[in-house]
Design a protein around this motif. Structure first.
Motif, PDB file in Angstrom:
ATOM      1  N   PRO A  10      37.945  10.802 -16.412  1.00  0.00           N
ATOM      2  CA  PRO A  10      36.661  10.280 -16.869  1.00  0.00           C
ATOM      3  C   PRO A  10      36.089  11.182 -17.969  1.00  0.00           C
ATOM      4  CG  PRO A  10      36.687  10.454 -14.473  1.00  0.00           C
ATOM      5  CD  PRO A  10      37.890  11.176 -14.993  1.00  0.00           C
ATOM      6  N   ALA A  11      35.673  10.569 -19.056  1.00  0.00           N
ATOM      7  CA  ALA A  11      35.084  11.314 -20.169  1.00  0.00           C
ATOM      8  C   ALA A  11      34.313  10.350 -21.049  1.00  0.00           C
ATOM      9  CB  ALA A  11      36.171  12.017 -20.985  1.00  0.00           C
ATOM     10  N   GLU A  12      33.105  10.731 -21.393  1.00  0.00           N
ATOM     11  CA  GLU A  12      32.289   9.958 -22.329  1.00  0.00           C
ATOM     12  C   GLU A  12      32.199   8.481 -21.961  1.00  0.00           C
ATOM     13  OE1 GLU A  12      33.491  11.050 -26.314  1.00  0.00           O
ATOM     14  OE2 GLU A  12      33.189  13.179 -25.869  1.00  0.00           O
ATOM     15  N   GLN A  13      31.885   8.232 -20.705  1.00  0.00           N
ATOM     16  CA  GLN A  13      31.607   6.889 -20.177  1.00  0.00           C
ATOM     17  C   GLN A  13      32.815   5.964 -20.106  1.00  0.00           C
ATOM     18  OE1 GLN A  13      28.352   6.199 -18.970  1.00  0.00           O
ATOM     19  NE2 GLN A  13      28.228   8.389 -19.293  1.00  0.00           N
ATOM     20  N   GLN A  14      34.039   6.523 -20.193  1.00  0.00           N
ATOM     21  CA  GLN A  14      35.261   5.738 -20.034  1.00  0.00           C
ATOM     22  C   GLN A  14      36.303   6.589 -19.318  1.00  0.00           C
ATOM     23  OE1 GLN A  14      36.235   4.655 -24.151  1.00  0.00           O
ATOM     24  NE2 GLN A  14      35.674   2.544 -23.651  1.00  0.00           N
ATOM     25  N   ARG A  15      37.349   5.928 -18.826  1.00  0.00           N
ATOM     26  CA  ARG A  15      38.499   6.649 -18.269  1.00  0.00           C
ATOM     27  C   ARG A  15      39.545   6.734 -19.365  1.00  0.00           C
ATOM     28  NH1 ARG A  15      40.866   3.672 -14.113  1.00  0.00           N
ATOM     29  NH2 ARG A  15      39.858   1.856 -14.958  1.00  0.00           N
ATOM     30  N   HIS A  16      39.925   7.961 -19.719  1.00  0.00           N
ATOM     31  CA  HIS A  16      40.867   8.194 -20.807  1.00  0.00           C
ATOM     32  C   HIS A  16      42.194   8.714 -20.268  1.00  0.00           C
ATOM     33  CE1 HIS A  16      38.107   7.704 -24.225  1.00  0.00           C
ATOM     34  NE2 HIS A  16      37.182   8.142 -23.385  1.00  0.00           N
ATOM     35  N   ALA A  17      43.285   8.380 -20.958  1.00  0.00           N
ATOM     36  CA  ALA A  17      44.612   8.906 -20.629  1.00  0.00           C
ATOM     37  C   ALA A  17      44.798  10.221 -21.376  1.00  0.00           C
ATOM     38  CB  ALA A  17      45.694   7.912 -21.031  1.00  0.00           C
ATOM     39  N   VAL A  18      45.322  11.207 -20.627  1.00  0.00           N
ATOM     40  CA  VAL A  18      45.557  12.545 -21.175  1.00  0.00           C
ATOM     41  C   VAL A  18      47.002  12.911 -20.867  1.00  0.00           C
ATOM     42  CG1 VAL A  18      44.832  14.963 -21.075  1.00  0.00           C
ATOM     43  CG2 VAL A  18      43.128  13.142 -20.792  1.00  0.00           C
ATOM     44  N   ALA A  19      47.703  13.500 -21.827  1.00  0.00           N
ATOM     45  CA  ALA A  19      49.114  13.848 -21.649  1.00  0.00           C
ATOM     46  C   ALA A  19      49.312  14.841 -20.508  1.00  0.00           C
ATOM     47  CB  ALA A  19      49.673  14.426 -22.939  1.00  0.00           C
ATOM     48  N   GLY A  20      50.454  14.702 -19.850  1.00  0.00           N
ATOM     49  CA  GLY A  20      50.826  15.613 -18.771  1.00  0.00           C
ATOM     50  C   GLY A  20      50.239  15.195 -17.430  1.00  0.00           C
ATOM     51  N   THR A  21      50.699  15.860 -16.401  1.00  0.00           N
ATOM     52  CA  THR A  21      50.169  15.593 -15.070  1.00  0.00           C
ATOM     53  C   THR A  21      49.441  16.831 -14.580  1.00  0.00           C
ATOM     54  OG1 THR A  21      52.242  16.299 -14.069  1.00  0.00           O
ATOM     55  CG2 THR A  21      51.990  13.943 -14.478  1.00  0.00           C
ATOM     56  N   LEU A  22      48.504  16.631 -13.704  1.00  0.00           N
ATOM     57  CA  LEU A  22      47.779  17.742 -13.094  1.00  0.00           C
ATOM     58  C   LEU A  22      48.355  17.996 -11.711  1.00  0.00           C
ATOM     59  CD1 LEU A  22      44.083  16.894 -14.014  1.00  0.00           C
ATOM     60  CD2 LEU A  22      45.478  18.742 -14.909  1.00  0.00           C
ATOM     61  N   PRO A  23      48.622  19.252 -11.371  1.00  0.00           N
ATOM     62  CA  PRO A  23      49.092  19.539 -10.013  1.00  0.00           C
ATOM     63  C   PRO A  23      48.040  19.115  -8.989  1.00  0.00           C
ATOM     64  CG  PRO A  23      49.297  21.468 -11.436  1.00  0.00           C
ATOM     65  CD  PRO A  23      48.521  20.435 -12.201  1.00  0.00           C
ATOM     66  N   THR A  24      48.475  18.796  -7.809  1.00  0.00           N
ATOM     67  CA  THR A  24      47.556  18.395  -6.744  1.00  0.00           C
ATOM     68  C   THR A  24      46.462  19.445  -6.595  1.00  0.00           C
ATOM     69  OG1 THR A  24      49.334  17.269  -5.609  1.00  0.00           O
ATOM     70  CG2 THR A  24      47.400  17.803  -4.300  1.00  0.00           C
ATOM     71  N   GLY A  25      45.233  18.977  -6.534  1.00  0.00           N
ATOM     72  CA  GLY A  25      44.097  19.869  -6.355  1.00  0.00           C
ATOM     73  C   GLY A  25      43.528  20.434  -7.649  1.00  0.00           C
ATOM     74  N   ARG A  26      44.219  20.284  -8.761  1.00  0.00           N
ATOM     75  CA  ARG A  26      43.716  20.793 -10.042  1.00  0.00           C
ATOM     76  C   ARG A  26      42.890  19.717 -10.711  1.00  0.00           C
ATOM     77  NH1 ARG A  26      43.274  21.420 -15.036  1.00  0.00           N
ATOM     78  NH2 ARG A  26      43.669  23.130 -16.377  1.00  0.00           N
ATOM     79  N   ARG A  27      41.885  20.127 -11.445  1.00  0.00           N
ATOM     80  CA  ARG A  27      41.098  19.175 -12.218  1.00  0.00           C
ATOM     81  C   ARG A  27      40.507  19.876 -13.430  1.00  0.00           C
ATOM     82  NH1 ARG A  27      35.754  18.142  -8.516  1.00  0.00           N
ATOM     83  NH2 ARG A  27      34.630  19.953  -9.233  1.00  0.00           N
ATOM     84  N   HIS A  28      40.099  19.097 -14.400  1.00  0.00           N
ATOM     85  CA  HIS A  28      39.471  19.652 -15.591  1.00  0.00           C
ATOM     86  C   HIS A  28      38.050  20.080 -15.244  1.00  0.00           C
ATOM     87  CE1 HIS A  28      42.657  18.394 -18.316  1.00  0.00           C
ATOM     88  NE2 HIS A  28      42.676  17.224 -17.691  1.00  0.00           N
ATOM     89  N   ARG A  29      37.579  21.113 -15.918  1.00  0.00           N
ATOM     90  CA  ARG A  29      36.193  21.556 -15.740  1.00  0.00           C
ATOM     91  C   ARG A  29      35.254  20.547 -16.401  1.00  0.00           C
ATOM     92  NH1 ARG A  29      38.841  25.400 -18.121  1.00  0.00           N
ATOM     93  NH2 ARG A  29      37.551  25.336 -19.981  1.00  0.00           N
ATOM     94  N   ASP A  30      34.059  20.398 -15.849  1.00  0.00           N
ATOM     95  CA  ASP A  30      33.056  19.534 -16.476  1.00  0.00           C
ATOM     96  C   ASP A  30      32.799  20.030 -17.898  1.00  0.00           C
ATOM     97  OD1 ASP A  30      32.925  18.288 -14.067  1.00  0.00           O
ATOM     98  OD2 ASP A  30      30.933  18.992 -13.534  1.00  0.00           O
ATOM     99  N   GLY A  31      32.838  19.122 -18.855  1.00  0.00           N
ATOM    100  CA  GLY A  31      32.572  19.456 -20.240  1.00  0.00           C
ATOM    101  C   GLY A  31      33.772  19.997 -21.002  1.00  0.00           C
TER     102      GLY A  31
END
Length: 72
Positions: A10-31
């Motif tokens: 989720p980013a800027e009011q839409q769900r965007h595709a981002v390259a690569g996979t995130l390991p279980t439990g990992r997530r991007h920081r807000d902002g």
């Protein structure tokens, strides 16, 4: 088994595709800035259940389909 080459963020009011996979439990920081498949750099949103209800970015969806060999 199908393994996508991207993840959705989720980013800027839409769900965007981002390259690569995130390991279980990992997530991007807000902002955090990420490069989306729609060729935009977007700032990630929070991680609430409501963020995942935002519409999918149509350009990211088309690019993800092409990358994964899914006919549109």
């Amino acid at each position: 088994m199908f393994r996508p080459k991207h993840h959705w963020q989720p980013a800027e009011q839409q769900r965007h595709a981002v390259a690569g996979t995130l390991p279980t439990g990992r997530r991007h920081r807000d902002g955090e800035s990420v490069d989306a498949f729609c060729e935009r750099t977007v700032s990630t949103a929070g991680h609430t259940e409501l963020d995942w209800l935002w519409p999918t970015c149509p350009d990211c969806l088309r690019a993800a389909e092409r990358l994964n060999g899914i006919p549109s």
